[in-house]
Design an enzyme around this catalytic site. Structure first.
Site, short mmCIF file in Angstrom:
data_model
loop_
_atom_site.label_atom_id
_atom_site.label_comp_id
_atom_site.label_asym_id
_atom_site.label_seq_id
_atom_site.Cartn_x
_atom_site.Cartn_y
_atom_site.Cartn_z
N PRO A 10 0.80 -1.23 0.00
CG PRO A 10 -0.83 -1.55 1.63
CD PRO A 10 0.44 -2.12 1.10
CG ASN A 11 -0.40 4.39 1.12
OD1 ASN A 11 -1.31 4.92 0.49
ND2 ASN A 11 -0.58 3.89 2.33
NE ARG A 18 3.36 7.07 1.85
CZ ARG A 18 3.64 5.94 2.45
NH1 ARG A 18 4.24 4.97 1.79
NH2 ARG A 18 3.31 5.76 3.71
CE1 TYR A 23 8.06 5.70 3.22
CE2 TYR A 23 6.73 7.68 3.28
CZ TYR A 23 7.05 6.45 3.79
OH TYR A 23 6.38 5.95 4.88
CG ASN A 73 8.50 -1.38 0.94
OD1 ASN A 73 7.75 -1.43 1.91
ND2 ASN A 73 9.20 -0.31 0.63
CB ALA A 76 1.07 0.32 6.65
CG ASP A 86 -0.72 -17.02 7.57
OD1 ASP A 86 0.22 -17.00 8.39
OD2 ASP A 86 -1.93 -17.03 7.92
CD GLU A 97 9.75 -6.76 6.43
OE1 GLU A 97 9.15 -5.80 6.96
OE2 GLU A 97 9.85 -7.88 6.95
CG HIS A 99 10.37 -1.48 5.65
ND1 HIS A 99 9.03 -1.39 5.39
CD2 HIS A 99 10.57 -2.70 6.20
CE1 HIS A 99 8.43 -2.50 5.78
NE2 HIS A 99 9.35 -3.32 6.26
CB ILE A 100 11.92 3.74 1.41
CG1 ILE A 100 11.62 2.91 0.15
CG2 ILE A 100 12.59 5.06 1.06
CD1 ILE A 100 10.55 3.50 -0.74
NE ARG A 106 8.47 7.13 9.21
CZ ARG A 106 7.65 6.85 8.22
NH1 ARG A 106 7.94 5.88 7.37
NH2 ARG A 106 6.53 7.53 8.07
NE ARG A 110 5.53 4.78 10.20
CZ ARG A 110 4.72 4.73 9.14
NH1 ARG A 110 4.76 3.68 8.34
NH2 ARG A 110 3.89 5.72 8.88
#
Length: 143
Positions: A10-11, A18, A23, A73, A76, A86, A97, A99-100, A106, A110
């Site tokens: 998402p996003n 954004r 980001y 990525n 959220a 799962d 995994e 994350h930027i 933060r 998170r």
């Protein structure tokens, strides 16, 4: 042809506009192209998928069983994406995994990922460079 699954949640489809102070200004297309440049010399292609909904991401993981590895990525969904977790638990290849932003610098919500314990590795806080670092690592791990 070996394919790397590049999965974004998402996003992340609005990267570049954004919250650029967090980001950056690269778009998701820029990220996918950069990852492609990292892996193409090894004969790999990138299958880039972004969805806002968890169900679509789960489907992408299930349909990605033929890929050699993945960069994920989850956005959220790292916090409460139990269905995605799962699905990734049954993904048969190594995945990282990404994350930027540095999620631990933060908001407190998170600070824990339900996905990270399943990942081959986790990269946070390197901006979009983190995707390229993940691709390099996966070339070694899955190559």
């Amino acid at each position: 042809m070996n394919e790397l699954l590049l999965l974004n949640g998402p996003n992340l489809g609005i990267l570049g506009r954004r919250e650029p102070e967090i980001y950056g200004t690269e778009t998701l297309s820029d990220v996918a192209a950069a990852v492609q440049r990292e892996v193409e010399g090894h004969g790999w292609q990138v299958r880039s998928i972004q969805h806002e909904g968890e169900g679509d991401l789960i489907r992408a993981v299930h349909e990605g069983d033929d890929t050699v590895c993945a960069i994920v990525n989850p956005g959220a969904l790292m916090v409460a994406g139990w269905g995605l977790r799962d699905a990734l638990a049954s993904y048969p290849r190594p995945w990282i995994e990404v994350h930027i932003s540095n999620v631990w610098a933060r908001e407190a919500f998170r600070h824990e990922s339900v996905l990270a314990p399943l990942a081959s590795g986790v990269i946070v806080g390197l901006g979009t460079l983190g995707y390229r670092v993940a691709a390099r690592a996966l070339l070694d791990v899955a190559g």
